[in-house]
Design an enzyme around this catalytic site. Structure first.
Site, PDB file in Angstrom:
ATOM      1  N   GLY A   1       0.813  -1.220   0.000  1.00 43.02           N
ATOM      2  CA  GLY A   1       0.000   0.000   0.000  1.00 43.02           C
ATOM      3  C   GLY A   1       0.845   1.269   0.000  1.00 43.02           C
ATOM      4  O   GLY A   1       0.623   2.180  -0.812  1.00 43.02           O
TER       5      GLY A   1
ATOM      6  N   VAL B   1      -5.964  -6.115  -4.410  1.00 44.10           N
ATOM      7  CA  VAL B   1      -4.619  -6.716  -4.406  1.00 44.10           C
ATOM      8  C   VAL B   1      -4.528  -7.822  -3.347  1.00 44.10           C
ATOM      9  O   VAL B   1      -3.783  -8.789  -3.498  1.00 44.10           O
ATOM     10  CB  VAL B   1      -3.536  -5.633  -4.140  1.00 44.10           C
ATOM     11  CG1 VAL B   1      -2.141  -6.240  -4.096  1.00 44.10           C
ATOM     12  CG2 VAL B   1      -3.589  -4.528  -5.192  1.00 44.10           C
ATOM     13  N   SER B   2      -5.318  -7.706  -2.275  1.00 45.45           N
ATOM     14  CA  SER B   2      -5.228  -8.644  -1.142  1.00 45.45           C
ATOM     15  C   SER B   2      -5.371 -10.086  -1.611  1.00 45.45           C
ATOM     16  O   SER B   2      -6.167 -10.391  -2.502  1.00 45.45           O
ATOM     17  CB  SER B   2      -6.341  -8.342  -0.131  1.00 45.45           C
ATOM     18  OG  SER B   2      -6.411  -6.957   0.139  1.00 45.45           O
ATOM     19  N   ASN B   3      -4.634 -10.964  -0.945  1.00 40.22           N
ATOM     20  CA  ASN B   3      -4.657 -12.389  -1.292  1.00 40.22           C
ATOM     21  C   ASN B   3      -5.589 -13.188  -0.394  1.00 40.22           C
ATOM     22  O   ASN B   3      -5.861 -12.750   0.711  1.00 40.22           O
ATOM     23  CB  ASN B   3      -3.232 -12.970  -1.150  1.00 40.22           C
ATOM     24  CG  ASN B   3      -2.471 -12.899  -2.459  1.00 40.22           C
ATOM     25  OD1 ASN B   3      -3.041 -13.043  -3.527  1.00 40.22           O
ATOM     26  ND2 ASN B   3      -1.164 -12.697  -2.357  1.00 40.22           N
TER      27      ASN B   3
ATOM     28  N   HIS C   1      -3.913 -16.343 -10.048  1.00 43.06           N
ATOM     29  CA  HIS C   1      -2.619 -15.793  -9.630  1.00 43.06           C
ATOM     30  C   HIS C   1      -1.696 -16.904  -9.132  1.00 43.06           C
ATOM     31  O   HIS C   1      -2.111 -17.771  -8.397  1.00 43.06           O
ATOM     32  CB  HIS C   1      -2.869 -14.780  -8.512  1.00 43.06           C
ATOM     33  CG  HIS C   1      -1.623 -14.145  -7.991  1.00 43.06           C
ATOM     34  ND1 HIS C   1      -0.588 -13.746  -8.806  1.00 43.06           N
ATOM     35  CD2 HIS C   1      -1.240 -13.835  -6.724  1.00 43.06           C
ATOM     36  CE1 HIS C   1       0.367 -13.212  -8.063  1.00 43.06           C
ATOM     37  NE2 HIS C   1      -0.006 -13.255  -6.801  1.00 43.06           N
TER      38      HIS C   1
END
Ligand code: NAI
Ligand code: 2OP
Length: 310
Positions: free
Chosen positions: A16, A120-122, A177
């Site tokens: 971030g 973006v978080s996984n 991903h």
């Protein structure tokens, strides 16, 4: 309040804060950096602002813990989440990050109903699904970052192998991903020449394998965290294409229903990104082998999504 565009970055950690840095230094607009940790986003925001006279960029940067400050953002990049801790299963991580992405998205959506969301978080393919469901936003407004990063890793390794500028290398990847990504060497080119004409099948496979494991390679070196320079640059490239209505074709996790016969899931596909967010999913003809690889990637995404309870 300025006449500039506004980019909010949720989660002021490694990805971030670095995304805020790229966005401000490229003068994409004013930047709001928000986190649950008190003081930290304010400190990073002020520090970044103090770099502006040196680097010569004009951007107002606000660090905050209050979603009111995110109001009327044009683009929101969501990086909030926990890394996997010892003793935590992948499913535990899905549950925990679902909770985080859900609460973040509810607040972001309430203050910026027109924003384009870049998740973006996984685990990425599941978290973008969560953000879409929770926001209730149309599918063109919600997308995930993974393909730009995976393709950048592939491009890096190809340029290193052939000892050419990275600018000559264009790579094409589809699917989820990481492990299940589907690189497409046929559509990957160096100065317009397809990769299979330049490298043996064995060398291509070795580079593909390194790309698939690219996230793990960085974790193995860093030991205390995961990649952040390339992931943040990738998210900001997507933001730039939207903010400047560049209509770049970038691989993103986008909602596909009839497209590639996916049937209503978010998966990595080439997308036209412009002022309207995901303006088009570009369909290309896959051969049997590529289609089979893509399908198993889609199946893995479906399996992940089925673990989510909202
Ligand atoms: P980090 O741990 O440095 O930063 C995460 C930040 O999120 C922390 O500052 C934390 O306080 C914050 N946070 C946690 N809960 C929050 C909440 N409810 N509201 C606001 N902020 C909250 O982690 P890093 O390295 O920045 O990675 C962030 C995420 O991005 C991880 O899930 C990571 O796996 C993922 N990632 C995804 C990539 C992709 O290709 N899609 C690439 C790289 C990272
Ligand atoms: C990466 O690929 C951790 O997903 C992250 O680096």
């Amino acid at each position: 309040m300025s006449g500039r565009k506004k980019i909010t970055v949720v989660g002021a950690g490694m990805v971030g804060a670095t995304a805020a840095h790229w966005a401000a230094s490229k003068e994409l607009g004013d930047v709001c950096l928000i986190d649950i940790v008190e003081g930290m986003p304010q400190g990073k925001g002020l520090d970044l602002m103090e770099a502006s006279p040196i680097e010569g960029f004009d951007a107002n940067i606000v660090g905050t813990n209050d979603y009111a400050d995110t109001k009327d953002s044009d683009v929101v990049i969501i990086t909030a989440g926990l890394p996997r801790k010892p003793g935590m299963s992948r499913d535990d991580l899905v549950a925990k990050n679902t909770e985080i992405v859900k609460s973040v998205t509810e607040q972001v959506a309430a203050y910026s109903p027109k924003a384009k969301l870049i998740i973006v978080s996984n685990p990425l393919d599941a978290m973008v699904y969560v953000a879409h469901k929770v926001s209730g936003f149309p599918t063109n407004q919600v997308m995930g970052m993974a393909g730009v990063l995976d393709a950048a890793r592939f491009r890096t390794f190809i340029a290193m192998e052939l000892k050419v500028s990275v600018k000559e290398v264009n790579a094409f990847v589809l699917g989820g991903h990481g492990d299940t990504m589907v690189p497409l060497p046929r559509f990957t080119t160096v100065a317009g020449v397809p990769l299979p004409e330049l490298l043996s099948a064995e060398r291509i496979e070795a580079l593909v394998d390194r790309t698939r494991k690219g996230g793990g390679e960085i974790v193995g070196l860093l030991k205390t965290g995961s990649a952040f320079f390339a992931p943040s640059a990738a998210a900001v490239q997507m933001a730039e294409s939207i903010i400047k209505d560049k209509k770049r074709i970038l691989p993103c996790a986008a909602y596909c229903d009839k497209e590639y016969s996916v049937g209503g899931y978010y998966v990595g596909v080439p997308v036209k990104l412009g002022a309207g967010g995901v303006e088009e999913v570009m369909e290309i003809n896959l051969n049997d082998d590529e289609r089979a690889q893509f399908q198993s990637s889609v199946d893995a995404v479906k399996e992940l999504v089925q673990k989510i309870s909202l």
